[in-house]
Design a protein around this motif. Structure first.
Motif, short mmCIF file in Angstrom:
data_model
loop_
_atom_site.label_atom_id
_atom_site.label_comp_id
_atom_site.label_asym_id
_atom_site.label_seq_id
_atom_site.Cartn_x
_atom_site.Cartn_y
_atom_site.Cartn_z
N ARG A 1 2.23 4.96 -2.74
CA ARG A 1 2.14 5.48 -3.92
C ARG A 1 3.40 5.41 -4.62
NH1 ARG A 1 1.98 11.85 -2.13
NH2 ARG A 1 4.30 12.02 -1.37
N THR B 1 -7.33 -5.51 -4.93
CA THR B 1 -6.40 -4.56 -5.05
C THR B 1 -6.78 -3.33 -5.91
OG1 THR B 1 -5.01 -6.30 -4.19
CG2 THR B 1 -3.99 -4.06 -5.00
N THR C 1 -3.67 0.30 -3.19
CA THR C 1 -4.50 0.00 -1.83
C THR C 1 -4.66 -1.38 -1.88
OG1 THR C 1 -5.48 2.13 -1.98
CG2 THR C 1 -6.36 0.59 -0.49
N ASP C 2 -4.00 -1.95 -1.01
CA ASP C 2 -3.97 -3.36 -0.75
C ASP C 2 -5.37 -3.88 -0.37
OD1 ASP C 2 -3.58 -5.87 -0.60
OD2 ASP C 2 -2.11 -6.06 1.07
N THR D 1 0.86 -1.18 0.06
CA THR D 1 -0.01 -0.02 0.17
C THR D 1 0.83 1.31 0.13
OG1 THR D 1 -1.85 -1.18 1.09
CG2 THR D 1 -1.92 1.26 1.09
#
Length: 202
Positions: free
Chosen positions: A128, A151, A143-144, A126
């Motif tokens: 950027r 995902t 985002t996991d 998770t």
């Protein structure tokens, strides 16, 4: 008996002086008008020639979808208030049933010619990944899956620094507009003067 007083009429100047004043006023007016036109032209050139357009950003966004992810809808322009205030960026979401890491996403982008703008923890699932290529900036937010086996990759593409910059382009446009306006004012004034001389001549 008091001496008589005569009120002298204000001098309006010789015909040559009046013509010179009119030429000066016309040159100033056309110079101001030329500055306005030059500023608008500078903005247009920077937005639609120097900077990448919305269509180009949308095409780039499609290529940024990580391998194994499926886009959710088409990329769209967001955050655009007005061309005069703020140009928007392009956003698209993508999902995958498999988990991924920031290292995998970063490696995939680098293989496509993108340069990392900041280091990432390759083991994290998770976070950027911020990249840049020429005058385009991009960020992929990963985002996991927490409670669902999905995902999400949220992709944002925006315009980066360009050369020449917006202030330089606008300044050049204003300077060119002022010069053209002043020269046009002088030329028009001289043409009117010659026409008047021929009309009033023998």
């Amino acid at each position: 008996m008091s001496p008589s007083r005569e009120t002298a009429a204000p001098r309006s100047g010789t015909p040559a002086e009046v013509r010179a004043q009119r030429r000066g006023v016309l040159a100033v007016v056309l110079g101001v008008l030329g500055a306005f036109v030059g500023i608008v032209a500078g903005l247009w050139v920077h937005w639609y020639v120097v900077e990448p357009g919305d269509g180009e950003l949308i095409s780039v966004a499609r290529t940024l979808v990580p391998d194994g992810f499926t886009p959710v809808g088409e990329p769209g322009v967001t955050g655009q208030m007005s061309v005069l205030l703020e140009r928007g960026s392009v956003h698209v979401d993508a999902t995958s049933p498999q988990a991924t890491t920031l290292g995998v996403v970063a490696t995939g982008l680098q293989e496509k010619g993108w340069i990392l703008r900041e280091q990432v923890d390759p083991a994290r699932t998770t976070g950027r990944v911020k990249v840049q290529r020429e005058d385009v900036l991009a960020t992929v937010f990963v985002t996991d899956a927490l409670f669902e086996d999905v995902t999400t990759a949220s992709i944002q593409v925006s315009r980066g620094p360009t050369s020449p910059s917006l202030p330089v382009t606008v300044a050049l446009g204003a300077a060119a507009g002022i010069t053209l306006g002043v020269v046009s004012g002088v030329v028009v004034s001289q043409a009117l003067s010659r026409s008047r001389v021929r009309r009033d001549g023998p």
